[in-house]
Design an enzyme around this catalytic site. Structure first.
Site, PDB file in Angstrom:
ATOM      1  N   GLU A 163       0.822  -1.211   0.000  1.00 46.37           N
ATOM      2  CA  GLU A 163       0.000   0.000   0.000  1.00 46.37           C
ATOM      3  C   GLU A 163       0.860   1.266   0.000  1.00 46.37           C
ATOM      4  O   GLU A 163       1.806   1.385   0.777  1.00 46.37           O
ATOM      5  CB  GLU A 163      -0.911  -0.011   1.230  1.00 46.37           C
ATOM      6  CG  GLU A 163      -1.903   1.137   1.263  1.00 46.37           C
ATOM      7  CD  GLU A 163      -2.837   1.059   2.464  1.00 46.37           C
ATOM      8  OE1 GLU A 163      -4.026   1.353   2.309  1.00 46.37           O
ATOM      9  OE2 GLU A 163      -2.363   0.700   3.571  1.00 46.37           O
ATOM     10  N   LYS A 223      -8.429   3.930  -2.669  1.00 47.55           N
ATOM     11  CA  LYS A 223      -8.982   3.352  -1.433  1.00 47.55           C
ATOM     12  C   LYS A 223     -10.263   4.094  -1.048  1.00 47.55           C
ATOM     13  O   LYS A 223     -10.282   5.314  -0.936  1.00 47.55           O
ATOM     14  CB  LYS A 223      -7.954   3.452  -0.311  1.00 47.55           C
ATOM     15  CG  LYS A 223      -8.329   2.691   0.954  1.00 47.55           C
ATOM     16  CD  LYS A 223      -7.163   2.702   1.933  1.00 47.55           C
ATOM     17  CE  LYS A 223      -7.442   1.858   3.152  1.00 47.55           C
ATOM     18  NZ  LYS A 223      -6.289   1.805   4.081  1.00 47.55           N
ATOM     19  N   CYS A 282      -5.557  -2.872   1.935  1.00 49.31           N
ATOM     20  CA  CYS A 282      -5.628  -3.002   3.389  1.00 49.31           C
ATOM     21  C   CYS A 282      -7.037  -3.339   3.901  1.00 49.31           C
ATOM     22  O   CYS A 282      -7.612  -4.359   3.541  1.00 49.31           O
ATOM     23  CB  CYS A 282      -5.100  -1.700   3.981  1.00 49.31           C
ATOM     24  SG  CYS A 282      -4.669  -1.747   5.737  1.00 49.31           S
TER      25      CYS A 282
END
Length: 310
Positions: free
Chosen positions: A44, A129, A163
């Protein structure tokens, strides 16, 4: 392609230096290509690094770090992406890499994005995200649904999430409903202070294994690496935790077939489309193992499950 070689790249970027980090990423892509990787994945916001300072108390130094992080963020039309595309083409491997993506309109907002690059050196797409987690909201803006797509590649169908998006459930099912076969679960890295027990049982590994089993897909779970020694001296007071990696590669039944990895390394595993078919024949959550008569999923007003082909 009956067999696919997967690579999880676990290494520390050069924090607050996107140019040096890009050069290191290109070298790692080249190394993965020489080893025959068909797909290589980074953690990430690997470029130019995870914002390690977010959990430190607010101070003038914190705001200096935040400003520098925005300054070093990456534009999709910038030279860093062009260099990564060139490296992927020269290596002959698909690449998925996490970046801190700069908003081109305001140049004041940053997204935690996954960038998908083909072995032909083309930018396939990006996924921002959807919801930054906890303190991440002080640095990253909310993402959008544009990147919730599965990319058709020569080796299979490719997807990715960042994540804790694997904790939200619906983004994952959106990709599962499109038949993903190879998935990148990008993480900042294990935090020993939070998960002091066996790294195999850390949240990043558990959620990645669960997704692999639910999707009937191989999951590459590359994790970031950031020790206190990797932080520039000026910003060491803001380094409150370490990320120790622990990348894994998981088969379609949820079993770990490579890792957890320690230190700077590239983790490899060989995948088989036959194993994907075996897993999906037992459980296809958007196909035979579903109830489209009971459930419906809409994305931005459009029904994506059940699909029009169902």
């Amino acid at each position: 392609m009956k067999q696919v070689k997967l690579a999880a790249i676990q290494a520390a970027p050069v924090f607050f230096d996107r140019k040096a980090s890009t050069e290191k990423a290109c070298a790692l892509i080249a190394e993965a290509g020489r080893s025959g990787a068909d797909l290589a994945a980074f953690g990430e916001t690997w470029l130019p690094g995870y914002p390690f300072f977010i959990e430190a108390p607010l101070s003038d130094l914190w705001w200096e770090a935040a400003a520098l992080y925005v300054e070093q963020a990456v534009r999709l039309d910038g030279p860093e992406i062009a260099d990564l595309c060139r490296a992927a083409r020269q290596a002959g491997t698909d690449v998925v890499i996490g970046i801190a993506e700069l908003d081109p309109a305001t140049e004041g907002s940053v997204y935690a994005s996954l960038v998908f690059i083909s072995r032909e050196g083309e930018l396939l797409g990006r996924h921002r995200k959807l919801k930054p987690t906890h303190h991440e909201r002080s640095v990253w803006a909310d993402g959008d649904a544009e990147g919730l797509v599965v990319h058709a590649r020569p080796f299979g169908r490719l997807s990715g999430l960042n994540c804790w998006e694997h904790n939200i459930v619906l983004p994952g099912f959106t990709l599962i409903s499109q038949g993903t076969q190879f998935h990148v679960a990008a993480w900042p890295g294990r935090e020993p202070e939070i998960a002091p027990n066996d790294p195999v049982w850390s949240r990043q590994v558990l959620l990645s294994r669960a997704f692999a089993s639910q999707a009937g897909a191989y999951v590459i779970a590359p994790a970031g690496l950031r020790l206190h020694t990797h932080v520039p001296d000026r910003f060491k007071p803001l380094s409150t935790i370490e990320h120790t990696g622990q990348s894994v590669i998981i088969d379609p039944r949820g079993e770990i077939i490579a890792g957890p990895a320690n230190g700077e390394t590239i983790l490899y595993a060989t995948a088989s489309l036959e194993e994907i078919r075996k897993a999906k024949s037992a459980c296809d959550p958007a196909g035979h193992y579903s109830r489209p008569d009971l459930f419906e999923l809409r994305l931005k007003g459009e029904t994506i499950y059940p699909t029009r082909q169902s």
